[in-house]
Design a protein around this motif. Structure first.
Motif, PDB file in Angstrom:
ATOM      1  N   SER A  79       7.891   2.052   5.323  1.00 27.98           N
ATOM      2  CA  SER A  79       8.031   1.066   4.250  1.00 27.98           C
ATOM      3  C   SER A  79       8.690   1.705   3.033  1.00 27.98           C
ATOM      4  N   GLY A 130       5.555   0.199  -0.585  1.00 24.39           N
ATOM      5  CA  GLY A 130       4.798  -0.237   0.585  1.00 24.39           C
ATOM      6  C   GLY A 130       4.862  -1.717   0.849  1.00 24.39           C
ATOM      7  N   THR A 136      -6.816   4.599   8.215  1.00 23.68           N
ATOM      8  CA  THR A 136      -5.637   3.772   7.935  1.00 23.68           C
ATOM      9  C   THR A 136      -4.442   4.709   7.787  1.00 23.68           C
ATOM     10  N   VAL A 181      -0.626   5.272   5.852  1.00 24.40           N
ATOM     11  CA  VAL A 181       0.271   4.852   4.778  1.00 24.40           C
ATOM     12  C   VAL A 181       1.468   5.789   4.755  1.00 24.40           C
ATOM     13  N   ASN A 238       3.949   7.689   2.558  1.00 27.67           N
ATOM     14  CA  ASN A 238       3.926   8.130   1.165  1.00 27.67           C
ATOM     15  C   ASN A 238       4.782   9.379   0.996  1.00 27.67           C
ATOM     16  N   ALA A 295      -6.336  -2.025   3.609  1.00 25.70           N
ATOM     17  CA  ALA A 295      -5.169  -1.958   2.717  1.00 25.70           C
ATOM     18  C   ALA A 295      -4.633  -3.348   2.384  1.00 25.70           C
ATOM     19  N   LEU A 336      -7.366   0.606  -3.133  1.00 24.23           N
ATOM     20  CA  LEU A 336      -6.104   1.330  -2.902  1.00 24.23           C
ATOM     21  C   LEU A 336      -6.216   2.834  -3.147  1.00 24.23           C
ATOM     22  N   THR A 349      -7.171   3.672   0.414  1.00 21.04           N
ATOM     23  CA  THR A 349      -6.172   3.407   1.456  1.00 21.04           C
ATOM     24  C   THR A 349      -4.823   4.055   1.176  1.00 21.04           C
ATOM     25  N   HIS A 350      -4.439   4.185  -0.092  1.00 19.46           N
ATOM     26  CA  HIS A 350      -3.118   4.719  -0.438  1.00 19.46           C
ATOM     27  C   HIS A 350      -3.181   6.061  -1.173  1.00 19.46           C
ATOM     28  N   HIS A 400       0.268   7.541  -4.614  1.00 22.52           N
ATOM     29  CA  HIS A 400       1.184   6.524  -4.080  1.00 22.52           C
ATOM     30  C   HIS A 400       1.728   5.661  -5.219  1.00 22.52           C
TER      31      HIS A 400
END
Length: 478
Positions: free
Chosen positions: A185, A189, A213, A215, A217, A378, A411, A414-415, A419
């Motif tokens: 992404s 994201g 999860t 991500v 990044n 997320a 977040l 999750t991120h 991020h």
């Protein structure tokens, strides 16, 4: 079995599922279990001129490769970093006369890397490319036809002076891309921009209610813990969005990834009752009435998709309002057909700057999501953030700040704090906190100052609604 920075995980063989990943130590929610650069990755065909081919960030002005005139980069730094992977591709594109499709480009990059480094384990990889699952034997007739076409196109593109690989290996690589390609992404994201192969991530099995999860990044994928994970626990990720009935998720997983999901949520159909909830009370709607409203909702969603494709956003709003009138007396607050309409209505109304109506729908959507999704999901975090921003723009500062804080907490797990989307959210959290203090001290002055600020500086328009869903974990050509 550990290698190059992967000491915290172990590959093991699971009963009925093949290989999987197991934790070697304890992890807490938000911990990065591992970060992995792509073995090979490419930008989607449709975005090659607007996304950097090295870091996959969307930029206003990109520098084009002077040789092949195909690859684009943020700057000289990104261009230099790409040269090892782009060198062969650059001359092949010049020789071929044009760039091939993303699948051909990705297969070529994988094979050029194998030519450079040899087969077997690459640095930091737990398994080799040859060991990855390809599922070619499960392909239907259409998929086999597509595979043959890809192999033919690849052979036309592959330079005669490069190492020649056997048809079996080339077919294997395309099979791996088909079922193990990971969606990359953009930096926030929000949009899928490319596809890559990450051998370690490929070992993580699916669970509809996972403990991890993924991500993308800063040029790497991060596998992050969602719950407390103990040594010896299997590490799982979800290949599909949870916001579907268990039967629908199982069909999608079977079609795209060739396995029958046996996770607890599918076997016991957990949360299905919430996703099909009907209005409670004395006058419970009849089964026929429920069936009729769900069919009406499905038909409306098709019409909405057509209107969105054509950019007819006022028509989308009308369709949503009409559908909600039919749904509200019949469907429960967590029914997925109601939630899908609420989500679209809140997003499109925000874009049209009709923030008060959008905020009402967004609040109802979030209330439903919170009862269905894993608390550290997320997509839940992104939906809560969107609802918070909508309330803030509507001047509902208390609710807006509360939702932004809730989204930030999700977040962060999750991120992670580095991020770009989490950094954006932190700025909003600080800004809304300051505005909330002002509001609590003097409501009249707060609204006066807000009005003056809006006159001088028009509210920033929300991004144009996308017809795409949030980027899914694995990239699968439909």
């Amino acid at each position: 079995m550990t290698k190059g920075g992967m000491e915290s995980v172990e590959v093991f063989t699971t009963e009925g599922k093949g290989r999987g990943l197991k934790a070697q130590k304890e992890f807490l929610p938000g911990d990065v279990i591992f970060a992995e650069p792509a073995y090979a990755a490419v930008v989607f065909d449709s975005l090659t001129h607007v996304i950097c081919h090295t870091c996959f960030k969307r930029q206003e002005r990109l520098h084009r490769c002077g040789q092949c005139k195909f690859a684009y980069y943020c700057d000289r730094t990104c261009q230099r970093a790409a040269w090892l992977n782009h060198k062969n591709e650059c001359s092949a594109i010049k020789r071929h006369g044009k760039a091939p499709t993303e699948n051909i480009r990705l297969a070529a990059r994988i094979l050029w890397k194998m030519e450079r480094e040899g087969s077997g384990l690459s640095e930091g990889c737990l398994v080799s490319i040859e060991e990855l699952q390809n599922h070619v034997e499960s392909f239907g007739e259409d998929e086999k036809k597509e595979l043959r076409a890809d192999v033919e196109s690849f052979l036309e593109f592959w330079p005669p002076h490069c190492q020649q690989f056997g048809m079996q290996l080339i077919s294997h690589i395309f099979g791996v891309i088909s079922c193990n390609g990971f969606t990359l992404s953009d930096q926030r994201g929000l949009q899928a921009v490319g596809v890559g192969i990450f051998p370690n991530l490929c070992q993580a099995n699916h669970d509809c209610w996972p403990n991890c999860t993924v991500v993308f990044n800063n040029g790497k994928i991060e596998l992050r813990a969602l719950n407390k994970i103990s040594p010896g626990d299997e590490l799982t990720v979800s290949y599909v969005d949870f916001l579907s009935l268990s039967e629908e998720r199982r069909k999608q997983l079977k079609k795209q990834y060739y396995f029958d999901c046996m996770c607890e949520h599918c076997k016991k159909q957990l949360k299905d009752d919430l996703m099909l909830a009907v209005k409670a009370g004395e006058s419970k709607p009849s089964a026929d009435m429920v069936k009729e409203v769900i069919q009406f909702s499905k038909d409306t969603l098709e019409k909405i998709n057509e209107a969105r494709m054509e950019g007819q956003y006022h028509e989308v709003v009308k369709l949503c309002r009409d559908c909600l009138k039919k749904q509200e007396p019949v469907l429960g607050d967590t029914n997925i057909y109601l939630l899908r309409i609420l989500s679209i209505a809140s997003e499109v109304l925000s874009y049209l700057q009709m923030f008060e109506e959008a905020a009402d729908y967004a609040k109802r959507m979030v209330d439903g999501y919170l009862k269905i999704y894993h608390p550290n999901n997320a997509q839940l975090g992104m939906a809560v953030m969107r609802a918070g921003v909508t309330h803030w723009h509507a001047g509902l500062i208390e609710a807006g700040h509360g939702l932004i804080c809730k989204a930030y907490a999700i977040l962060l797990i999750t991120h992670g704090p580095s991020h770009p989307i989490t950094k954006d959210l932190e700025v909003m959290r600080v800004q809304t906190e300051m505005e909330l203090r002002m509001f609590q001290q003097n409501e009249f002055m707060y609204y006066k100052m807000r009005e003056a600020a809006l006159k001088n500086q028009k509210i920033q328009v929300m991004p144009e609604p996308s017809n795409e869903n949030a980027p899914s974990l694995f990239h699968k050509k439909e």
